[in-house]
Design a protein around this motif. Structure first.
Motif, short mmCIF file in Angstrom:
data_model
loop_
_atom_site.label_atom_id
_atom_site.label_comp_id
_atom_site.label_asym_id
_atom_site.label_seq_id
_atom_site.Cartn_x
_atom_site.Cartn_y
_atom_site.Cartn_z
N GLU A 93 0.79 -1.35 -0.03
CA GLU A 93 -0.17 -0.11 -0.16
C GLU A 93 0.84 1.44 -0.06
OE1 GLU A 93 -1.67 0.13 3.73
OE2 GLU A 93 -3.30 1.88 3.24
N TYR A 94 1.77 1.33 0.73
CA TYR A 94 2.88 2.68 0.98
C TYR A 94 3.70 2.56 -0.20
CZ TYR A 94 5.24 6.25 3.19
OH TYR A 94 5.66 7.31 3.49
N ARG A 95 3.69 3.62 -1.17
CA ARG A 95 4.44 3.37 -2.26
C ARG A 95 5.91 3.26 -1.96
NH1 ARG A 95 1.15 3.35 -6.35
NH2 ARG A 95 -0.50 4.82 -6.44
N GLY A 123 8.43 5.16 7.33
CA GLY A 123 7.58 4.76 6.44
C GLY A 123 6.21 3.87 6.74
N ALA A 124 5.64 3.05 6.52
CA ALA A 124 4.54 2.35 6.87
C ALA A 124 4.66 1.60 7.86
CB ALA A 124 3.79 1.59 5.73
N GLY A 125 6.04 1.33 8.39
CA GLY A 125 6.46 0.50 9.45
C GLY A 125 6.82 -1.11 9.34
N THR A 126 7.26 -1.30 8.14
CA THR A 126 7.51 -2.90 7.83
C THR A 126 8.56 -3.11 8.78
OG1 THR A 126 7.25 -1.93 5.52
CG2 THR A 126 8.43 -4.09 5.80
N THR A 127 9.65 -2.48 9.07
CA THR A 127 10.66 -2.95 9.92
C THR A 127 10.12 -3.27 11.40
OG1 THR A 127 12.24 -1.50 8.84
CG2 THR A 127 13.18 -2.45 10.93
N VAL A 141 11.44 6.35 13.33
CA VAL A 141 10.89 7.68 13.26
C VAL A 141 10.74 8.06 11.71
CG1 VAL A 141 11.98 8.37 15.48
CG2 VAL A 141 13.23 8.42 12.92
N ASP A 142 9.64 8.90 11.42
CA ASP A 142 9.74 9.32 10.08
C ASP A 142 9.33 10.84 10.28
OD1 ASP A 142 8.87 7.62 7.20
OD2 ASP A 142 8.16 9.56 7.43
N ILE A 143 9.82 11.34 9.11
CA ILE A 143 9.31 13.04 9.04
C ILE A 143 7.82 13.40 8.92
CG2 ILE A 143 9.44 13.41 6.56
CD1 ILE A 143 11.61 15.51 9.33
N ASP A 184 13.31 13.36 12.56
CA ASP A 184 14.13 13.53 11.39
C ASP A 184 15.30 12.66 11.56
OD1 ASP A 184 16.14 14.69 9.61
OD2 ASP A 184 15.20 16.65 9.87
N ALA A 185 15.83 11.83 10.57
CA ALA A 185 16.91 10.79 10.68
C ALA A 185 18.03 11.68 10.70
CB ALA A 185 16.82 10.18 9.42
N ARG A 186 18.02 13.18 10.65
CA ARG A 186 19.60 13.72 10.63
C ARG A 186 19.85 14.19 11.98
NH1 ARG A 186 17.63 17.81 6.11
NH2 ARG A 186 15.94 17.49 7.50
N GLU A 216 8.80 20.35 4.42
CA GLU A 216 10.06 20.79 4.60
C GLU A 216 10.71 19.47 5.26
OE1 GLU A 216 11.87 24.23 6.90
OE2 GLU A 216 9.93 24.63 6.24
N ASP A 217 11.91 19.32 4.89
CA ASP A 217 12.80 18.16 5.47
C ASP A 217 12.58 16.86 5.15
OD1 ASP A 217 14.19 20.15 7.42
OD2 ASP A 217 12.44 19.95 8.87
N ASP A 218 11.66 16.75 4.26
CA ASP A 218 11.57 15.39 3.32
C ASP A 218 12.71 15.13 2.40
OD1 ASP A 218 10.74 13.34 1.88
OD2 ASP A 218 8.72 13.85 1.47
N LEU A 219 13.47 14.37 2.71
CA LEU A 219 14.53 14.26 1.91
C LEU A 219 14.38 13.69 0.41
CD1 LEU A 219 17.10 12.49 4.36
CD2 LEU A 219 16.90 14.77 4.06
N SER A 220 13.06 13.15 0.08
CA SER A 220 12.58 12.74 -1.20
C SER A 220 12.65 13.83 -2.04
CB SER A 220 11.39 11.92 -1.06
OG SER A 220 10.53 12.60 -0.71
C1 LIG Z 1 11.80 4.34 1.20
S1 LIG Z 1 10.40 5.06 2.16
C2 LIG Z 1 10.62 3.96 3.64
C3 LIG Z 1 9.63 2.80 3.45
C4 LIG Z 1 9.55 1.70 4.67
N1 LIG Z 1 10.95 0.96 4.68
C5 LIG Z 1 8.49 0.87 4.54
O1 LIG Z 1 8.64 -0.22 4.21
O2 LIG Z 1 7.31 1.46 4.76
C6 LIG Z 1 11.52 6.60 2.90
C7 LIG Z 1 10.74 7.47 4.09
O3 LIG Z 1 11.67 8.28 4.57
C8 LIG Z 1 10.68 9.25 5.20
N2 LIG Z 1 11.48 10.61 5.26
C9 LIG Z 1 11.78 11.31 4.22
N3 LIG Z 1 12.82 12.35 4.92
C10 LIG Z 1 13.16 12.11 6.20
C11 LIG Z 1 13.68 12.42 7.06
N4 LIG Z 1 14.36 13.71 7.03
N5 LIG Z 1 13.73 11.94 8.39
C12 LIG Z 1 13.01 10.81 8.63
N6 LIG Z 1 12.19 10.26 7.66
C13 LIG Z 1 12.32 10.89 6.33
C14 LIG Z 1 9.77 9.36 4.07
O4 LIG Z 1 8.48 10.02 4.53
C15 LIG Z 1 9.38 8.08 3.55
O5 LIG Z 1 8.31 7.56 4.41
#
Ligand SMILES: C[S@@+](CC[C@H](N)C(=O)[O-])C[C@H]1O[C@@H](n2cnc3c(N)ncnc32)[C@H](O)[C@@H]1O
Length: 518
Positions: A93-95, A123-127, A141-143, A184-186, A216-220
């Motif tokens: 479900e979570y892209r 993300g969707a919490g797989t881990t 954690v997730d942003i 924030d992962a940073r 803001e702060d979303d590395l994607s």
């Molecule tokens: C590839 S997905 C992770 C998917 C996850 N492994 C799963 O199975 O659902 C990357 C995630 O990084 C998050 N993200 C983007 N920038 C971030 C940041 N600065 N700190 C923490 N999370 C961030 C996005 O919101 C996204 O949910």
């Protein structure tokens, strides 16, 4: 459902109608045809209205089983999961989420029950779900607060301690509820130095899939250079919070620009190595969603490029202490069969050759099939030269074509001596020789000809020397343009011969394909 387009007065009405279709479970392709919109449009609309990039709005799912059927831990460096895995609350479900087989393998190999696992791209919490199923503590954690909301739903299921997977028989198994939070992962300042037993995370790849609506702060949303710069902060924080001697597994793929590959995977490996990590394993994760039809396939034939079919899962380790130089060095003798090469080929149609970045050949004629594919695809039926490193400083050269004076269309360099274990000093010598030879021979290659380097990772004193990455870092000549990174592996590897449970068996090699520009 009819494929007729529907006329609405305003865009808002169209959007409402599309969202209702999504709730009913109508496939995107049908929605696209009916409302005259693209897949990207639907994806953006959902991200804008729901705050996260999900493929379905159909509500909660039923759990059919808590664990995968017939699960076996991976033993080699090539991981391939035909099904993405839908046990417990896992779904696609979570892209861009990762297959739960990846964290399951990582968690089982590099942690024991009750230990603490960190995923800073939850993300969707797989881990987190896998940690709960395997009796590990987890902080994720997730942003994006909406992603954390979804992850909280996904970890909200009942499991008794006797239903946890029994991988360490002596341990007392307990169920731990994962701790999920926006962050924030940073900046992992809420965690103490040396407090985490395992990191297992899947970053957003530079500007490929967007996870939020421009938050803001979303590395994607970052382009390559900024992405790598911000990831260096993540790598430094990872190094700080991880306990010495423990592992950090990161999934990352390459991307493409102007029909040439951008080696994002190797670039991110450099970022983690610069933070102080060592490379314990470099796993290739195969992707199975490459179709042999459609737009990308047709273009890949037309413009001679391959469909990206692999990602990298580097498993880094925070060293306990520095390894004394004296125990690293060991000169190695070589004893090997020199691979035979094909006669000059006829110009072959590209659609008869391998079409993705993962090439798999049977063991019995592995080298021949590999050579044939390289020569047929990259020599254009003209003369080519091969250079075979039979040791780090000894090689054989061969020209195949009409006359020695003729310019060649392909220089193919093979390094079979790397199959035997080797030493740091041999590797440095090999790289130096390789660079000299390439600089020397480059003027003999036709404009738009190719340089192909076949190489492989080697393990020295328990750590991986990632040679494809090293060659790539080294070949920064202006007239060489990286076109492909191809992974080659053998079909049907006999796992009974694997006798070191501590390490994965390296079962893949690389072909680095460079286009020569004059
Ligand atoms: C590839 S997905 C992770 C998917 C996850 N492994 C799963 O199975 O659902 C990357 C995630 O990084 C998050 N993200 C983007 N920038 C971030 C940041 N600065 N700190 C923490 N999370 C961030 C996005 O919101 C996204 O949910």
């Amino acid at each position: 459902m009819s494929n007729q387009k529907v006329n609405f007065k305003t865009e808002k009405e169209v959007q409402q109608a599309i969202l209702q279709e999504k709730v009913r479970g109508t496939p995107d392709i049908e929605i696209g045809q009916k409302y005259g919109v693209t897949f990207r449009y639907i994806e953006r609309l959902i991200t804008q209205t729901h705050g996260l990039n999900i493929s379905t709005l159909m509500g909660s799912k039923k759990i059919k089983s808590l664990h995968p059927k017939d699960f076996k831990e991976e033993q080699t460096t090539v991981w391939s999961f035909k099904q993405r895995g839908n046990w417990a609350t896992h779904s696609g479900e979570y892209r861009g989420n990762w297959s739960p087989y990846i964290p399951r393998n990582v968690i089982l190999k590099y942690s024991t029950p009750g230990e603490l696992v960190l995923d800073y791209f939850c993300g969707a919490g797989t881990t987190a779900v896998e940690c709960k199923l395997l009796g590990r503590k987890c902080i994720a954690v997730d942003i994006n607060d909406k992603a954390i909301e979804l992850a909280k739903k996904n970890v909200d299921f009942k499991i008794e301690s006797q239903q946890l997977t029994f991988d360490h028989k002596e341990s007392q198994l307990e169920v731990y509820e994962p701790e999920l939070k926006v962050g924030d992962a940073r900046d992992l300042s809420f965690l103490e130095d040396n407090s985490i037993d395992l990191i297992c995370a899947h970053p957003p790849y530079a500007n490929i899939i967007h996870y939020t609506d421009s938050r803001e702060d979303d590395l994607s949303f970052l382009d390559l250079d900024d992405f790598l710069k911000e990831m260096s902060k993540v790598a430094r924080e990872s190094f700080r919070v991880l306990k010495p001697g423990r592992q950090c597994a990161i999934l990352i793929g390459d991307t493409r620009r102007k029909k040439h590959v951008i080696p994002l995977g190797f670039q991110l490996i450099n970022v983690y190595l610069d933070a102080g990590f060592k490379l314990r394993e470099l796993v290739i994760k195969r992707q199975h969603n490459c179709k042999t039809t459609g737009f990308w396939y047709e273009n890949s034939i037309k413009y001679n490029f391959l469909l990206l079919a692999h990602e990298y899962l580097p498993i880094f380790e925070k060293p306990r202490a520095t390894i004394p130089l004296s125990i690293r060095e060991r000169e190695v003798e070589y004893d090997l069969a020199i691979p035979t090469l094909e006669k000059p080929p006829l110009k072959k149609r590209l659609d008869q050759l391998e079409t993705t970045t993962v090439w798999i050949f049977p063991a019995k004629d592995f080298e021949e099939r590999l050579n044939k594919n390289v020569i047929d695809r990259y020599s254009n039926g003209k003369g080519y030269s091969t250079i075979i490193f039979i040791s780090h400083n000894n090689r054989e050269s061969k020209f195949t074509g009409r006359g020695e004076k003729e310019k060649i269309s392909l220089l193919f360099i093979k390094s079979p001596f790397l199959n035997n274990s080797t030493s740091y000093s041999n590797i440095e010598n090999y790289l130096k020789e390789l660079k000299n030879i390439i600089a020397q021979k480059l003027p003999n290659i036709d404009k738009d000809g190719f340089l192909v380097v076949q190489t492989q990772d080697v393990r020295i004193n328990g750590y991986i020397e990632p040679l494809a990455k090293r060659v790539l870092d080294m070949l920064t000549l202006d007239n060489l343009w990286l076109k492909e990174i191809i992974v080659v592996t053998q079909e049907g590897i006999n796992l009974n011969f694997i006798n070191s449970p501590e390490y994965l068996k390296i079962t893949h090699q690389y072909l680095l394909i460079y286009e020569v520009r004059k």
